[in-house]
Write an enzyme that holds these catalytic residues in place. Structure first.
Site, PDB file in Angstrom:
ATOM      1  N   ASP A  54      -0.514   7.180  -4.171  1.00  0.00           N
ATOM      2  CA  ASP A  54      -0.630   6.177  -5.237  1.00  0.00           C
ATOM      3  C   ASP A  54      -0.767   6.819  -6.619  1.00  0.00           C
ATOM      4  OD1 ASP A  54      -0.317   3.364  -5.319  1.00  0.00           O
ATOM      5  OD2 ASP A  54      -2.357   3.167  -6.071  1.00  0.00           O
ATOM      6  N   GLU A  95      -6.583   4.313 -15.440  1.00  0.00           N
ATOM      7  CA  GLU A  95      -6.410   4.449 -14.004  1.00  0.00           C
ATOM      8  C   GLU A  95      -6.001   5.872 -13.605  1.00  0.00           C
ATOM      9  OE1 GLU A  95      -5.147   0.818 -12.330  1.00  0.00           O
ATOM     10  OE2 GLU A  95      -3.584   1.845 -11.200  1.00  0.00           O
ATOM     11  N   GLU A 147       1.302  -5.984  -9.310  1.00  0.00           N
ATOM     12  CA  GLU A 147      -0.143  -6.052  -9.541  1.00  0.00           C
ATOM     13  C   GLU A 147      -0.811  -7.051  -8.597  1.00  0.00           C
ATOM     14  OE1 GLU A 147      -0.938  -3.584 -10.933  1.00  0.00           O
ATOM     15  OE2 GLU A 147      -0.730  -3.512 -13.101  1.00  0.00           O
ATOM     16  N   GLU A 217       6.120  -2.630  -1.102  1.00  0.00           N
ATOM     17  CA  GLU A 217       4.659  -2.534  -0.926  1.00  0.00           C
ATOM     18  C   GLU A 217       4.293  -2.348   0.543  1.00  0.00           C
ATOM     19  OE1 GLU A 217       2.122  -2.289  -3.044  1.00  0.00           O
ATOM     20  OE2 GLU A 217       3.228  -2.588  -4.911  1.00  0.00           O
TER      21      GLU A 217
HETATM   22  C1  HMH Z   1       2.023   0.979  -4.661  1.00  0.00           C
HETATM   23  N1  HMH Z   1       1.436  -0.980  -5.962  1.00  0.00           N
HETATM   24  C2  HMH Z   1       1.211   0.322  -5.716  1.00  0.00           C
HETATM   25  N2  HMH Z   1       0.282   1.002  -6.387  1.00  0.00           N
HETATM   26  C3  HMH Z   1      -0.450   0.407  -7.348  1.00  0.00           C
HETATM   27  N3  HMH Z   1      -1.397   1.128  -7.996  1.00  0.00           N
HETATM   28  C4  HMH Z   1      -0.245  -0.961  -7.641  1.00  0.00           C
HETATM   29  C5  HMH Z   1       0.727  -1.622  -6.914  1.00  0.00           C
HETATM   30  C6  HMH Z   1      -1.054  -1.706  -8.664  1.00  0.00           C
HETATM   31  O1  HMH Z   1      -1.164  -1.112  -9.839  1.00  0.00           O
END
Ligand code: HMH
Length: 228
Positions: A54, A95, A147, A217
């Site tokens: 991520d 973030e 999001e 996702e």
């Molecule tokens: C894969 N989808 C993914 N990572 C993230 N951080 C978000 C959504 C949301 O910001």
């Protein structure tokens, strides 16, 4: 209720699409990885794999969001859109720092991680959306969906009765908190407003982008298994 505003966020195109694609939507927002966190039975190595991947994703998310910001400044007829997207940019900056801090807490080196295929494909999809040929309506719909999946997913882990391990609570709060929920609702309102005046062709493209986000996702969560 055509012609009426959608302040409550309980009607509109997005809701229609969520209902139409309910199975896929639930697959993305109630993935076993998330349900395992909620049940307190998640494998920590899965969590670590997700965290590293991520971090890579979020860095690739910056140019995508920059393209949404550019489209908002050119093509939105509501000046507040740009400020809302800019707020998302600021949060993303924060973030990235958070990921570094969290990775060091888990003793993960972010330098040695290479993106897995599902991550690469998702980033390539994001990149395709940065093209000037992709409309603001399609881009903001995708942004909302990206999001919203995280917001819905991680908020599950904070629900009453969840057995989320204490060391994972901070991650879950990052996306599961109420402020972020409100932020996602403001993106949904923008997307619905844009979709209301979109052509048939544009609507089709936006719906496809929404579905692509859901598929990406699911594949992204699947990577946490380590067998992607
Ligand atoms: C894969 N989808 C993914 N990572 C993230 N951080 C978000 C959504 C949301 O910001």
């Amino acid at each position: 209720m055509k012609g009426e505003s959608n302040e409550g966020g309980d009607s509109g195109t997005i809701l229609t699409w969520i209902e139409r694609h309910r199975v896929m939507y639930d697959r993305a927002t109630r993935h076993p990885f998330i349900l395992n966190i909620k049940e307190g039975i998640v494998d920590i190595s899965s969590f670590e794999r997700w965290l590293g991947q991520d971090y890579i994703f979020v860095k690739e998310f910056v140019p995508f969001l920059a393209s949404v910001l550019l489209k908002a400044s050119k093509d939105s007829d509501d000046t507040s859109d740009m400020e809302i997207v800019l707020g998302g940019m600021a949060a993303l900056h924060n973030e990235i720092s958070w990921f570094k801090k969290e990775a060091s807490r888990w003793n993960i080196s972010l330098l040695n991680i290479s993106p897995q295929n599902a991550n690469k494909d998702y980033c390539r999809f994001l990149e395709s959306l940065t093209s000037s040929g992709v409309s603001y309506t399609v881009a903001i719909t995708a942004y909302w969906a990206i999001e919203a999946v995280y917001q819905e997913s991680f908020s599950l882990c904070l629900e009453e009765g969840s057995k989320t391990p204490p060391e994972l609570l901070e991650s879950c709060r990052r996306w599961g908190n109420n402020g972020f929920k409100e932020y996602c609702l403001s993106l949904k309102r923008i997307a619905d407003r844009q979709l209301e005046k979109a052509s048939k062709e544009e609507l089709k493209k936006a719906e496809e982008a929404f579905l692509s986000v859901l598929e990406n996702e699911v594949r992204f969560w699947n990577m946490s298994n380590g067998d992607a």
